[in-house]
Design a protein around this motif. Structure first.
Motif, PDB file in Angstrom:
ATOM      1  N   THR A 194      -2.951  13.665 -10.599  1.00 26.35           N
ATOM      2  CA  THR A 194      -1.535  13.283 -10.619  1.00 26.35           C
ATOM      3  C   THR A 194      -0.623  14.485 -10.419  1.00 26.35           C
ATOM      4  O   THR A 194       0.601  14.298 -10.212  1.00 26.35           O
ATOM      5  N   ASP A 195      -1.168  15.693 -10.456  1.00 20.54           N
ATOM      6  CA  ASP A 195      -0.349  16.883 -10.225  1.00 20.54           C
ATOM      7  C   ASP A 195       0.232  16.923  -8.811  1.00 20.54           C
ATOM      8  O   ASP A 195       1.146  17.725  -8.542  1.00 20.54           O
ATOM      9  N   LEU A 196      -0.283  16.086  -7.912  1.00 15.61           N
ATOM     10  CA  LEU A 196       0.260  16.041  -6.560  1.00 15.61           C
ATOM     11  C   LEU A 196       1.726  15.620  -6.546  1.00 15.61           C
ATOM     12  O   LEU A 196       2.456  15.906  -5.587  1.00 15.61           O
ATOM     13  N   LEU A 197       2.157  14.941  -7.618  1.00 16.60           N
ATOM     14  CA  LEU A 197       3.565  14.557  -7.709  1.00 16.60           C
ATOM     15  C   LEU A 197       4.480  15.761  -7.904  1.00 16.60           C
ATOM     16  O   LEU A 197       5.706  15.624  -7.821  1.00 16.60           O
ATOM     17  N   TYR A 198       3.882  16.930  -8.180  1.00 19.95           N
ATOM     18  CA  TYR A 198       4.698  18.135  -8.291  1.00 19.95           C
ATOM     19  C   TYR A 198       5.385  18.469  -6.965  1.00 19.95           C
ATOM     20  O   TYR A 198       6.334  19.274  -6.924  1.00 19.95           O
ATOM     21  N   ILE A 199       4.920  17.849  -5.873  1.00 20.55           N
ATOM     22  CA  ILE A 199       5.547  18.096  -4.574  1.00 20.55           C
ATOM     23  C   ILE A 199       6.993  17.602  -4.566  1.00 20.55           C
ATOM     24  O   ILE A 199       7.857  18.194  -3.928  1.00 20.55           O
ATOM     25  N   VAL A 200       7.233  16.521  -5.316  1.00 20.30           N
ATOM     26  CA  VAL A 200       8.597  15.996  -5.416  1.00 20.30           C
ATOM     27  C   VAL A 200       9.426  16.989  -6.224  1.00 20.30           C
ATOM     28  O   VAL A 200       9.066  17.304  -7.371  1.00 20.30           O
TER      29      VAL A 200
ATOM     30  N   ARG B 203      12.120  16.800  -7.890  1.00 20.37           N
ATOM     31  CA  ARG B 203      12.661  16.315  -9.164  1.00 20.37           C
ATOM     32  C   ARG B 203      11.587  16.253 -10.250  1.00 20.37           C
ATOM     33  O   ARG B 203      11.881  16.367 -11.435  1.00 20.37           O
ATOM     34  N   LEU B 204      10.328  16.078  -9.845  1.00 21.61           N
ATOM     35  CA  LEU B 204       9.222  15.948 -10.806  1.00 21.61           C
ATOM     36  C   LEU B 204       8.387  17.222 -10.914  1.00 21.61           C
ATOM     37  O   LEU B 204       7.306  17.196 -11.499  1.00 21.61           O
ATOM     38  N   ARG B 205       8.882  18.320 -10.381  1.00 19.25           N
ATOM     39  CA  ARG B 205       8.083  19.530 -10.357  1.00 19.25           C
ATOM     40  C   ARG B 205       7.885  20.074 -11.768  1.00 19.25           C
ATOM     41  O   ARG B 205       8.835  20.292 -12.508  1.00 19.25           O
TER      42      ARG B 205
ATOM     43  N   ILE C 144       3.620  14.006 -16.392  1.00 22.99           N
ATOM     44  CA  ILE C 144       2.874  13.474 -15.249  1.00 22.99           C
ATOM     45  C   ILE C 144       1.374  13.532 -15.508  1.00 22.99           C
ATOM     46  O   ILE C 144       0.615  12.700 -15.002  1.00 22.99           O
ATOM     47  N   ARG C 145       0.960  14.489 -16.311  1.00 19.96           N
ATOM     48  CA  ARG C 145      -0.475  14.650 -16.599  1.00 19.96           C
ATOM     49  C   ARG C 145      -0.933  13.808 -17.792  1.00 19.96           C
ATOM     50  O   ARG C 145      -1.971  14.080 -18.380  1.00 19.96           O
TER      51      ARG C 145
END
Length: 531
Positions: free
Chosen positions: A69-75, A77-79, A84-85
């Motif tokens: 789910t760390d791939l959402l760090y690309i966004v 706003r969610l960095r 997320i984890r």
């Protein structure tokens, strides 16, 4: 706490991916973890891997927890938003497994349970502390009296966390006064905290009470026994001196942890082999010190160690007296015993830890001048722990080892010769008669049982021969009756009670119990028609 994320960003990221690597390693180890199937321990790694990767635990817990789910760090706003984890929390079942396995393997289970309870309580307080700080940030510092003051912007992270942790502890423990909430969200949060706090408080009190009571259970049992014995002695008007002696004896048992019933422990849910292994570890070294058993078979010693039983004596207690019938031998585990005179005032020899005595009197050696009687007075000088081997148990084992029995008897005779206590002029007939007395009650019962079995076999064989003779006789008789015309050749039999049945006295009482197949076996003529 945003300041921690900014200041220690790379440390947090490093810790996150180290944890992910540990999760992957744990998946590998789980795929190599053995399990029991049909009572056998499976070790084949191909079977283990196939079983694990096709299990529900792998798909629901481990695979979802390891999903990146760390791939959402690309966004943007969610960095680096740690929530997320949260899927890693699915591996909480491994923590529960660790707790169960450790609790069953540690030697201090109560201390481990208390440690787990403390860690769980601190974790809940920490999470509640973070939730309170998050709500304060959402509502705004200084917006009312319930949240943090406006000066919190200038405070350090350590000070803010300390205050939030203190506030969380007061609220969850329900023992302190906190500012009253002023809006709906604050009321909801406080109510939830109070409900969780009540459950936590009840759990902590219940677990601590259970742990404390389990730790003091043995002491409580001793106190109950002491109170019961005191009431009995008071009812029987026992003098004060004897009462104090009994009290000191019970105190000694508790302080030396001798209140455990060793026989009950060894006869618990353990398998037979585990009981033997425990008995060998505890008693074999003591039994090997007996000179009579030095050259005996190892299996004999292994069987004997399972027969040893602990016993205790207090100061001044006589273990055995001169002239008593010997029914057991003794091995000193702890303490000192004295070989004393008849009046008990003079001590000839002091027996210490590891000493063995009383073994000659339980051997029933033919020609012994003392027979089975004790030759000395043995008294406990203090508190003594001994192991005893009963005479019946010894002979029950020796019956299966005739060669070792002969060796032990010869060693016993040599010891008696040294002390001139063996009658060498004993006649062969008398010696043989005394040798027959060595047979234990179990051996005699075994012989009687074998004799009874042989008699039953002979009687059964006789009855079978008798039935066959009667059968042949009736067949010949029927043929003669048919030959001389005194009996009709056609007889019809049915399943219901026939007319001819009462005419056969031998089978009259059993007719209703036998089926038609049994009737075929015992029919009197070979030409009868049976419907």
């Amino acid at each position: 706490f945003a300041e921690l994320d900014k200041r220690y960003k790379y440390i947090w990221i490093s810790l996150d991916y180290v944890s992910d690597f540990i999760y992957l390693v744990d998946i590998f180890f789980q795929s190599r973890t053995g399990y029991f199937s049909h009572g056998l321990f499976v070790r084949n790694h191909h079977v283990l891997s196939r079983n694990y990767f096709s299990s529900r635990q792998f798909y629901i817990n481990d695979l979802l927890a390891a999903f990146p789910t760390d791939l959402l760090y690309i966004v943007p706003r969610l960095r680096f938003v740690s929530i997320i984890r949260c899927n890693r929390f699915l591996r909480i079942n491994r923590l529960s497994q660790f707790q169960d396995l450790t609790e069953s393997r540690t030697r201090f289970p109560n201390a481990f349970r208390i440690g787990v309870l403390v860690c769980l309580t601190l974790t809940l307080i920490h999470w509640n502390c973070c939730a309170y700080f998050l709500i304060c940030q959402y509502l705004g510092f200084g917006s009312d009296q319930w949240v943090l003051p406006a000066s919190a912007h200038n405070e350090t992270v350590a000070m803010l966390y300390t205050y939030c942790f203190y506030w969380s502890t007061l609220l969850l423990s329900t023992i302190g006064d906190v500012p009253l909430p002023e809006n709906r969200s604050e009321y909801v949060f406080v109510l939830l905290d109070y409900m969780i706090g009540i459950l936590i408080f009840a759990t902590i009190i219940g677990n601590l009470g259970t742990m404390i009571s389990s730790q003091n259970q043995s002491r409580q049992q001793v106190r109950e026994k002491m109170d019961e014995i005191k009431r009995y002695m008071k009812f029987r008007s026992v003098n004060r001196k004897l009462e104090q002696k009994v009290t000191k004896w019970l105190d000694y048992l508790y302080t030396n942890r001798q209140v455990l019933n060793e026989e009950m422990v060894l006869n618990s849910d353990l398998s037979i082999e585990l009981r033997k292994d425990l008995a060998i570890k505890v008693h074999l070294e003591s039994l090997q010190q007996v000179k009579l058993f030095h050259d005996c078979e190892p299996n004999l010693l292994i069987e004997l160690v399972t027969k040893l039983k602990p016993t205790f004596f207090g100061p001044g207690d006589y273990v055995c007296r001169k002239g008593d019938i010997g029914k057991e031998m003794y091995i000193i585990k702890r303490g000192q015993l004295g070989v004393v005179s008849d009046d008990g005032k003079t001590t000839f020899v002091v027996l210490k830890e590891g000493s063995v005595f009383g073994e000659i009197s339980i051997l029933n050696i033919p020609g012994s001048k003392n027979g089975c009687r004790r030759t000395a007075n043995v008294k406990s000088l203090g508190y003594s722990d001994l192991y005893t081997l009963q005479k019946d148990d010894l002979w029950l084992v020796l019956d299966n080892y005739p060669e070792s029995l002969s060796k032990i008897i010869e060693k016993g005779k040599s010891l008696l010769r040294k002390d001139n206590l063996l009658d060498e002029s004993l006649s062969d007939s008398r010696r043989h008669a005394e040798q027959d007395q060595l047979l234990t009650v179990q051996s005699r019962l075994k012989k009687l049982d074998d004799l009874d079995r042989n008699l039953n076999e002979r009687v059964t064989k006789f009855l079978e021969t008798y039935v066959e003779a009667i059968k042949l006789f009736k067949q010949k008789l029927s043929k003669l009756e048919y030959l001389y015309g005194t009996r009709k050749p056609s007889v019809s039999l049915s399943i219901s009670t026939p007319r001819s049945a009462p005419a056969v006295p031998f089978f009259a009482n059993r007719w209703k119990q036998n089926s038609s197949n049994n009737l075929l076996k015992y029919r009197s003529t070979s030409f009868l028609d049976v419907d």
